[in-house]
Scaffold this active site. Structure first.
Site, mmCIF file in Angstrom:
data_model
loop_
_atom_site.group_PDB
_atom_site.id
_atom_site.type_symbol
_atom_site.label_atom_id
_atom_site.label_comp_id
_atom_site.label_asym_id
_atom_site.label_seq_id
_atom_site.Cartn_x
_atom_site.Cartn_y
_atom_site.Cartn_z
ATOM 1 N N CYS A 1 -5.827 2.445 5.798
ATOM 2 C CA CYS A 1 -6.551 1.214 6.117
ATOM 3 C C CYS A 1 -5.996 0.651 7.428
ATOM 4 O O CYS A 1 -4.992 1.146 7.945
ATOM 5 C CB CYS A 1 -6.382 0.201 4.979
ATOM 6 S SG CYS A 1 -4.739 -0.560 4.932
ATOM 7 N N GLU B 1 1.142 3.877 1.954
ATOM 8 C CA GLU B 1 1.786 4.256 3.212
ATOM 9 C C GLU B 1 2.946 3.324 3.534
ATOM 10 O O GLU B 1 4.008 3.774 3.978
ATOM 11 C CB GLU B 1 0.768 4.245 4.359
ATOM 12 C CG GLU B 1 -0.334 5.272 4.222
ATOM 13 C CD GLU B 1 -1.554 4.780 3.440
ATOM 14 O OE1 GLU B 1 -2.605 5.415 3.552
ATOM 15 O OE2 GLU B 1 -1.456 3.758 2.717
ATOM 16 N N HIS C 1 0.851 -1.193 0.000
ATOM 17 C CA HIS C 1 0.000 0.000 0.000
ATOM 18 C C HIS C 1 0.887 1.243 0.000
ATOM 19 O O HIS C 1 2.075 1.181 0.343
ATOM 20 C CB HIS C 1 -0.894 0.012 1.235
ATOM 21 C CG HIS C 1 -1.994 -0.999 1.193
ATOM 22 N ND1 HIS C 1 -3.110 -0.910 1.983
ATOM 23 C CD2 HIS C 1 -2.153 -2.130 0.452
ATOM 24 C CE1 HIS C 1 -3.921 -1.925 1.746
ATOM 25 N NE2 HIS C 1 -3.351 -2.690 0.818
ATOM 26 N N CYS D 1 -2.199 -0.267 7.208
ATOM 27 C CA CYS D 1 -1.335 0.911 7.150
ATOM 28 C C CYS D 1 -1.343 1.659 8.473
ATOM 29 O O CYS D 1 -0.321 2.199 8.893
ATOM 30 C CB CYS D 1 -1.759 1.813 6.001
ATOM 31 S SG CYS D 1 -1.462 1.059 4.389
#
Length: 159
Positions: free
Chosen positions: A86, A58, A56, A89
């Site tokens: 999310c 991040e 992801h 993250c």
């Protein structure tokens, strides 16, 4: 740092999202890590291009920043992410320990385009056996060995 400077960094996160998306690297998410007014880490979602469900924006930005800082923590840093993180993250952010996180769009915005992580939040409080992916503890006595040795290890790096 004033609002215009912060918006400049959010624009960098949004541009990372757009670039990654346009290059078919993954979903429409981007992130930058800033220290002392300078971008020290960049990331965008690369889940589909790397076949890595943890790639992801991040996480990729945190990895880049930590590599550039030669540190496993982001003391004195701010994270600018194009969307509210999310649960995965969020965990990565807490482990990295930045000073602050700024996010652009929110969970509802992401859910509206098919990125809904609400089901994960609903799974967390469930008993392990009732989760959609059941969890079962196995061989705790065996698994405790590394913890016992860690406690005695004299040259460990605490974190």
């Amino acid at each position: 740092m004033n609002i215009l400077e912060r918006e400049k960094f959010m624009l960098e996160a949004v541009n990372a999202a757009l670039k990654g998306m346009n290059n078919n690297e993954g979903g429409p998410f981007g992130c930058v890590v800033v220290k002392n007014g300078e971008i020290i880490g960049r990331g965008n979602n690369k889940v589909t291009s790397t076949n890595d469900p943890t790639a992801h924006a991040e996480v990729t930005a945190i990895r880049d920043a930590c590599k550039n800082l030669n540190s496993f923590q982001l003391d004195g840093c701010e994270i600018y992410t194009s969307c509210e993180p999310c649960p995965m993250c969020l965990g990565a952010i807490y482990w990295a320990r930045p000073d602050k996180v700024f996010y652009g769009s929110n969970q509802a915005d992401a859910a509206n385009i098919g990125f809904d992580d609400e089901f994960i939040y609903k799974e967390i409080p469930l008993p392990y056996a009732e989760r959609s992916i059941p969890f079962e503890q196995l061989a705790r006595e065996i698994a405790l060995e590394p913890f016992q040795k860690w406690q005695k290890k004299e040259d460990k790096t605490e974190y």
